[in-house]
Design a protein around this motif. Sequence first.
Motif, short mmCIF file in Angstrom:
data_model
loop_
_atom_site.label_atom_id
_atom_site.label_comp_id
_atom_site.label_asym_id
_atom_site.label_seq_id
_atom_site.Cartn_x
_atom_site.Cartn_y
_atom_site.Cartn_z
N VAL A 1 -16.24 -9.63 33.16
CA VAL A 1 -15.10 -8.78 33.51
C VAL A 1 -14.00 -9.07 32.51
O VAL A 1 -13.61 -10.23 32.31
N VAL A 2 -13.51 -8.03 31.85
CA VAL A 2 -12.42 -8.17 30.89
C VAL A 2 -11.18 -7.50 31.47
O VAL A 2 -11.26 -6.38 32.00
N VAL A 3 -10.06 -8.19 31.37
CA VAL A 3 -8.79 -7.69 31.91
C VAL A 3 -7.76 -7.69 30.79
O VAL A 3 -7.55 -8.71 30.12
N ALA A 4 -7.11 -6.54 30.58
CA ALA A 4 -6.05 -6.42 29.57
C ALA A 4 -4.75 -6.02 30.25
O ALA A 4 -4.73 -5.09 31.06
N LEU A 5 -3.68 -6.72 29.92
CA LEU A 5 -2.36 -6.48 30.51
C LEU A 5 -1.33 -6.30 29.41
O LEU A 5 -1.30 -7.09 28.46
N ASN A 6 -0.50 -5.29 29.54
CA ASN A 6 0.63 -5.12 28.63
C ASN A 6 1.90 -5.50 29.38
O ASN A 6 2.45 -4.70 30.13
N VAL A 7 2.37 -6.71 29.14
CA VAL A 7 3.53 -7.22 29.87
C VAL A 7 4.78 -6.97 29.03
O VAL A 7 5.48 -7.89 28.61
N SER A 8 5.03 -5.71 28.75
CA SER A 8 6.20 -5.35 27.95
C SER A 8 6.63 -3.93 28.27
O SER A 8 5.86 -3.15 28.84
N ALA A 9 7.84 -3.60 27.87
CA ALA A 9 8.40 -2.27 28.12
C ALA A 9 8.10 -1.30 26.99
O ALA A 9 8.66 -0.20 26.95
N PHE B 1 -3.52 -4.52 20.77
CA PHE B 1 -4.72 -4.99 21.44
C PHE B 1 -5.92 -4.80 20.50
O PHE B 1 -6.10 -3.75 19.90
N VAL B 2 -6.73 -5.85 20.38
CA VAL B 2 -7.90 -5.79 19.50
C VAL B 2 -9.15 -6.14 20.29
O VAL B 2 -9.10 -6.87 21.28
N ASN B 3 -10.27 -5.59 19.83
CA ASN B 3 -11.58 -5.93 20.39
C ASN B 3 -11.68 -5.64 21.88
O ASN B 3 -12.37 -6.35 22.62
N LEU B 4 -11.02 -4.59 22.35
CA LEU B 4 -11.18 -4.20 23.74
C LEU B 4 -12.53 -3.51 23.90
O LEU B 4 -13.06 -2.91 22.95
N PRO B 5 -13.13 -3.56 25.08
CA PRO B 5 -14.43 -2.92 25.27
C PRO B 5 -14.38 -1.42 24.96
O PRO B 5 -13.36 -0.75 25.17
N SER B 6 -15.50 -0.92 24.46
CA SER B 6 -15.57 0.51 24.13
C SER B 6 -15.82 1.37 25.36
O SER B 6 -15.52 2.57 25.36
N GLU B 7 -16.35 0.76 26.43
CA GLU B 7 -16.62 1.50 27.64
C GLU B 7 -15.32 1.86 28.36
O GLU B 7 -14.31 1.19 28.21
N PRO B 8 -15.32 2.91 29.15
CA PRO B 8 -14.14 3.23 29.95
C PRO B 8 -13.91 2.13 30.99
O PRO B 8 -14.86 1.57 31.54
N HIS C 1 -7.09 2.99 22.20
CA HIS C 1 -7.01 1.59 22.61
C HIS C 1 -5.56 1.09 22.61
O HIS C 1 -5.26 -0.02 22.16
N THR C 2 -4.68 1.92 23.08
CA THR C 2 -3.28 1.51 23.21
C THR C 2 -2.91 1.50 24.69
O THR C 2 -3.56 2.16 25.52
N MET C 3 -1.87 0.76 24.97
CA MET C 3 -1.46 0.62 26.36
C MET C 3 0.01 0.97 26.49
O MET C 3 0.85 0.49 25.73
N MET C 4 0.30 1.81 27.46
CA MET C 4 1.68 2.19 27.75
C MET C 4 2.44 0.99 28.32
O MET C 4 1.83 -0.04 28.65
#
Length: 579
Positions: free
Chosen positions: A530-538, A544-551, A563-566
């Motif tokens: 299980v991979v978890v990515a968090l963007n703790v910024s405004a 972010f690099v090497n995030l999974p290609s799957e949805p 592969h960007t995060m709001m």
Amino acid sequence: MINRQAVRHRPLSEFAYAPAEYCLTIRLQAARNNLKRCTLFYGDRVDPHPQVRFRPQNMEKVASDDYFDYYETTINSEYDRVCYYFSLESAKETLYLYADIMAKTIPTERSEFYQYPFIRREEISDVPAWLKKAVVYNIFPDSFADSARNLSCQAQSFFDQKTGQTLHSRLGGTIRGIIANIDYITELGFNCLYLNPIFTAAEYHRYDLLDYYHVSPNLGTDADFRELVQAVHARGMHIIIDGVFNHCSWYFFAFDDVVKNGENSRYKDWFYNLQFPVRRPESGEKPQYSCFAYEPKMPKLNSSNPEVRNYFLDVCRYWIEEFDVDGWRLDVANELDKDFWRAFRKTAKKAKSDSVLIAEIWEDAACWLQGDMFDSTMNYDFRRHCRDFFASGKIDAAEFNSRLIKMNWRYPFPIVQGQLNLLDSHDVSRFRSLCICPERFYLAEVFLFTAVGVPCVFYGDELGVQGEDEYSWRGAMPWDKAIIDDRNFFQHLIRIRQNNECLVSGSFQVLDYSPAGNFVFARARGRKKVVVALNVSACVNEQFVNLPSEPPIFSYGYNQDEHTMMPYAYAIWEIEEDE
């Protein structure tokens, strides 16, 4: 050259422990990016040959912070008595570490190596299996419900004939109210209840105990509680109750006798630091006895006294055997005699072998988690680190990573799996109220349900309860109108937690973090991850690099194509690697 001062290993500790029979986990700390290879050599410490025949096993770098790398490996072998040493290789030299000596050669006598004398099954570092899989809903009984989806919010007084005291409630919650809302709790997905005190007490919080053998009459009856336990178990859930054995009410029968009979009381040794004559002080007056904190209404019990000990061991046995509770949360556990807790554990485990003991200890609890006292503690360090990273932004991702390593490495991993992770409780401000913006609350909850340990949610968090003082953070469950309705959000997280073994027993490894606010980690077990990515910024985060290609299976604000995060986005992936 190898940085000798940074290398750390301690035998028979969280750096060398047995998670199972014929199994050892060995850890080592070294300076960051200093070693190119770390190898463990282990053998039978009673090998009949003149020289121990050692086997090599590569150690994996499992974590890194700004200063150190952390290595780990687990031995599965036929040996139950083990000696071992390390080979440390840098670009320029190789050194051997054995028994806290670092040298260019290894010794010839087996007694000079690190030793694990014998893997005793009673010393195996583990907790009951059901606790690792628990998702806990913590209820403050006075504040929850008095019937289905309802709470009167009316203060009431009840004169108790048995104790001769007036019992108070503030909001009117009852045991029957909890029973009437079991379906609500199970629909959210929780599989364990933790109840704050339910025994007879004068104050609404019920930490001033008058009678340890009965449910407080203004909360319900013993029969009500028995019905609650049966309803919980019928749904495959567990229930933990609050044990307050450090102190009692100043009208508890034993202290009442001391006040009435002074030095002639047979109970005078049940309490700490009595000054005779003992009386109940007026408001603002210093008590003539030790008490909980500075609260004179709660005199401190002497848990070293054999009579006190036997009394509370019987209380322990009574609620497990007579009502079938599944464990205890133990109040102010670090102030009681350790031998009392050792006896308490034996009593609880004899009554129910998989009962759990969770201590209220706010600091490092290593000396209480050696397998002879508690299974777990309330992990207030988890809350502090999440508060400083997610809620307030006081620390950055690098510092958060460093704190997590220290927190997760202070105990053997199976013990960390059983830690009761929380963001708020009856003793602290609601986490939502501490967040500098609302979105940060959700990042912290995602982390709570995907980190190592047992997630515990304080009632009403799913309905937006807030508060930064005692009465507000213990506020009424908003049944009639949710402040913020996050039930679907919690349902999703609980479902993900319960449907993926990686989040119960998987390893924890931080994959990426940066000053930009990205924090990525994985929980892995075998080929599953299980991979978890968090963007703790405004800001929109493109680092972010090497995030999974799957949805992702659950996300907010994640752009799959780029592969960007709001701002304040999160995403969770389930991955199964090819063989």
